[in-house]
Structures are given as structure tokens and as C-alpha cells.
Design a protein around this motif. Structure first.
Motif, short mmCIF file in Angstrom:
data_model
loop_
_atom_site.label_atom_id
_atom_site.label_comp_id
_atom_site.label_asym_id
_atom_site.label_seq_id
_atom_site.Cartn_x
_atom_site.Cartn_y
_atom_site.Cartn_z
N ASP A 73 18.31 62.19 59.80
CA ASP A 73 19.24 62.16 58.68
C ASP A 73 18.59 62.77 57.45
N ASP A 74 19.43 63.35 56.60
CA ASP A 74 18.92 63.85 55.33
C ASP A 74 19.43 62.93 54.23
N GLY A 75 18.72 62.88 53.14
CA GLY A 75 19.11 62.01 52.04
C GLY A 75 17.90 61.50 51.29
N VAL A 76 18.04 60.32 50.72
CA VAL A 76 17.00 59.72 49.89
C VAL A 76 16.24 58.69 50.72
N VAL A 77 14.93 58.82 50.76
CA VAL A 77 14.10 57.84 51.45
C VAL A 77 13.99 56.62 50.53
N ILE A 78 14.64 55.52 50.93
CA ILE A 78 14.68 54.34 50.08
C ILE A 78 13.61 53.32 50.43
N GLY A 79 12.80 53.61 51.45
CA GLY A 79 11.74 52.69 51.84
C GLY A 79 11.48 52.76 53.32
N VAL A 80 10.93 51.69 53.86
CA VAL A 80 10.65 51.63 55.29
C VAL A 80 11.34 50.40 55.87
N ASP A 81 11.75 50.52 57.14
CA ASP A 81 12.42 49.40 57.79
C ASP A 81 11.40 48.43 58.38
N ALA A 82 11.89 47.46 59.13
CA ALA A 82 11.01 46.44 59.69
C ALA A 82 10.00 47.02 60.67
N GLY A 83 10.33 48.18 61.26
CA GLY A 83 9.41 48.83 62.18
C GLY A 83 8.48 49.81 61.53
N GLY A 84 8.52 49.91 60.19
CA GLY A 84 7.65 50.85 59.48
C GLY A 84 8.16 52.27 59.47
N GLN A 85 9.40 52.50 59.91
CA GLN A 85 9.98 53.84 59.92
C GLN A 85 10.73 54.10 58.62
N PRO A 86 10.77 55.37 58.16
CA PRO A 86 11.49 55.67 56.92
C PRO A 86 12.96 55.30 57.03
N ALA A 87 13.46 54.67 55.98
CA ALA A 87 14.89 54.35 55.87
C ALA A 87 15.51 55.34 54.89
N VAL A 88 16.52 56.06 55.35
CA VAL A 88 17.10 57.16 54.58
C VAL A 88 18.54 56.82 54.22
N LEU A 89 18.89 57.02 52.97
CA LEU A 89 20.25 56.78 52.48
C LEU A 89 20.87 58.11 52.09
N GLY A 90 21.95 58.49 52.79
CA GLY A 90 22.64 59.74 52.50
C GLY A 90 23.63 59.56 51.36
N LEU A 91 23.24 59.92 50.16
CA LEU A 91 24.09 59.76 48.99
C LEU A 91 25.00 60.96 48.74
N ASN A 92 24.57 62.13 49.15
CA ASN A 92 25.35 63.34 48.89
C ASN A 92 26.31 63.57 50.05
N ARG A 93 27.58 63.24 49.83
CA ARG A 93 28.57 63.27 50.90
C ARG A 93 29.82 64.00 50.45
N PRO A 94 30.54 64.60 51.40
CA PRO A 94 31.80 65.28 51.05
C PRO A 94 32.96 64.32 50.84
#
Length: 274
Positions: A73-94
């Protein structure tokens, strides 16, 4: 690219074997040139450099399915999840996208800064402009796509696919209805410090809700509004600073927002209270 003369070999009549009757080596690039001279002749003839010789990269048809590309996914990396993986929030949407964060100013500012880093323009509607001005100055005094406006004074932003916008509404516990609403390529992030009488309406309208540490009574009300399992309701009053439970439809994810050195310098360490 290389050239060879048909009908000749290194041991043929025009080779370099020194056979009787063989004349002096011809000009480079024609029969009679030595193996060492031939590349220089090609270079002078305008055929470019002689590249390295190596095997071709070839896959059989059966091997094509084994190829995998790390596309996420593309977007804003808002942190890491419980597994230590990047959590990404897609704010730019059509399509219109409303986000509600029941939490602290620190998290909202980090999200805004990271959204600006992805190329989005950020417009902040707030009753506490001074809390945002340090961030504006750090980004070049508003010249790098961030502006701060009084409550109810956000002008039309002219969002587009090439110019996405995030509007951050930091208007207290009872934010009035905004003049600027979510639309194509324009997302709205509404910050609520605590649950308030207007919160149920905002939660119903939101596509995504983030909840940080709240009181047990607030957790129970949020749980009813979002249909949270009992385990999540019980965990909300115990969340540490920097942790947010993000909820979208039936999806839920705990995310730890970890600041960079630059973010720590601007905003300090993660905190729930302002």
C-alpha cells in the motif's frame, strides 16, 4: 554490437598464422586485422564501446510465476503493528475520506507532518494556532504546503489528484460543522481530545476511527458505537502513550507511532495528554 567477416577464421588465408603469402595485417575491422585491433577498428567506425560479455537473463515459462515484486500500500506510515510491520494509512484517495482521532495533539501533528512529507497539502483548522506554528515554521513558514486557519475560516483548497489535501480539524470537544468537507483527493482528520456529545455523529460519518487511551466509561461508549469486542473495550483504558487502535468497518489494528529524531525535536516524546 560486433562485426565479423564471413568466410574467415583465425587460421584461414587472411588469419595471423603467418602462412606463406600472407600479407601484413589489413586495416582494423576488415579481414586481415588482428583480434586485438578489431575492437579498436569498430570503435573508430562508430559502433560504440565493446561491452562486457555475459550470459543473458532468461527465465523459462514455468519460472515466470515464481517472480514476486515487493509492492504494498502507498500512503502515510503511521507506525508499526503488533508484528513490528509498518502500518500505512492511505489518506490521498479519489473518494471522500473522513477520519476521526480520539486522542492527543501529538499524534495528530505527527500524522499531519508525515502527510505533508508525502506531497499532500495540509490545512489546519484550529482554535490554538500557537500549538501548530512551530511545525509551520519548521516546514518553511507555510511555503511547503502547510497552512493554519481559525475555526470556520478554511478556504476552498482546490484538491486534485496531483495536489491532494489533508484538512486537520483541531476544534476542541465540540467542533462545529466544517465549511470544507471531505471530497475527491481531500481527506478530513477530526481530532477529539475526549468523547463528547457530538462524537457519535462524527463516528457514524467516519470511514476510519482512531482511539487512544480513554476512561473506562468512554471505552464502553466507544465500544457500543463501533461494535468492538469486549477485549478491545477493556484494553482502551490501558493503552500506553503513542498507541492507537484504528478501526475501519470490521477491521481493527493496534499501531505504535514511533517518532523520528526530527519529530522528537519538534513535538517531544509520544504523549496522550496535551
Amino acid at each position: 554490437m560486433s562485426m565479423t567477416s564471413s568466410g574467415t577464421t583465425a587460421s584461414g588465408p587472411y588469419g595471423t598464422s603467418g602462412a606463406p603469402g600472407a600479407g601484413p595485417p589489413g586495416p582494423p575491422g576488415v579481414p586481415g586485422a588482428s583480434a586485438a585491433e578489431r575492437p579498436r577498428g569498430l570503435l573508430r567506425s562508430g559502433f560504440g564501446l565493446i561491452g562486457p560479455r555475459h550470459g543473458r537473463h532468461v527465465l523459462s515459462v514455468d519460472q515466470v510465476d515464481s517472480l514476486a515484486l515487493p509492492i504494498g500500500d502507498d500512503g502515510v506510515v503511521i507506525g508499526v503493528d503488533a508484528g513490528g510491520q509498518p502500518a500505512v494509512l492511505g489518506l490521498n484517495r479519489p473518494t471522500p475520506y473522513d477520519v476521526v482521532l480520539i486522542g492527543g495533539l501529538w499524534t495528530a501533528q505527527v500524522l499531519a507532518l508525515r502527510a505533508a512529507a508525502t506531497g499532500a497539502r495540509v490545512a489546519v483548522e484550529t482554535g490554538r494556532a500557537q500549538a501548530w506554528m512551530q511545525m509551520v515554521h519548521a516546514m518553511g513558514g507555510g511555503q511547503n504546503g502547510m497552512s493554519v486557519h481559525d475555526v470556520g475560516r478554511v478556504p476552498p483548497q482546490g484538491a486534485s489528484a496531483g495536489n491532494p489535501v489533508l484538512v486537520v480539524r483541531d476544534c476542541g470537544m465540540r467542533p462545529p460543522r466544517g465549511r470544507v468537507v471531505a471530497g475527491p483527493w481531500q481527506s478530513i482528520l477530526t481530532l477529539l481530545p475526549y468523547l463528547s456529545p457530538v462524537a457519535p455523529r462524527l463516528l457514524r460519518q467516519a470511514r476510519l476511527v482512531g482511539v487512544q487511551r480513554v476512561s473506562p466509561d468512554e471505552a464502553a461508549e466507544i465500544g457500543r458505537a463501533l461494535a468492538l469486542p469486549r477485549g478491545d473495550v477493556d484494553s482502551l483504558p490501558t493503552l500506553t502513550d503513542g498507541v492507537t487502535l484504528w478501526c475501519a468497518d470490521r477491521d481493527r489494528q493496534y499501531v505504535m507511532t514511533q517518532p523520528t529524531d526530527a519529530e522528537t525535536g519538534l513535538f517531544g516524546t509520544p504523549r496522550r495528554m496535551d
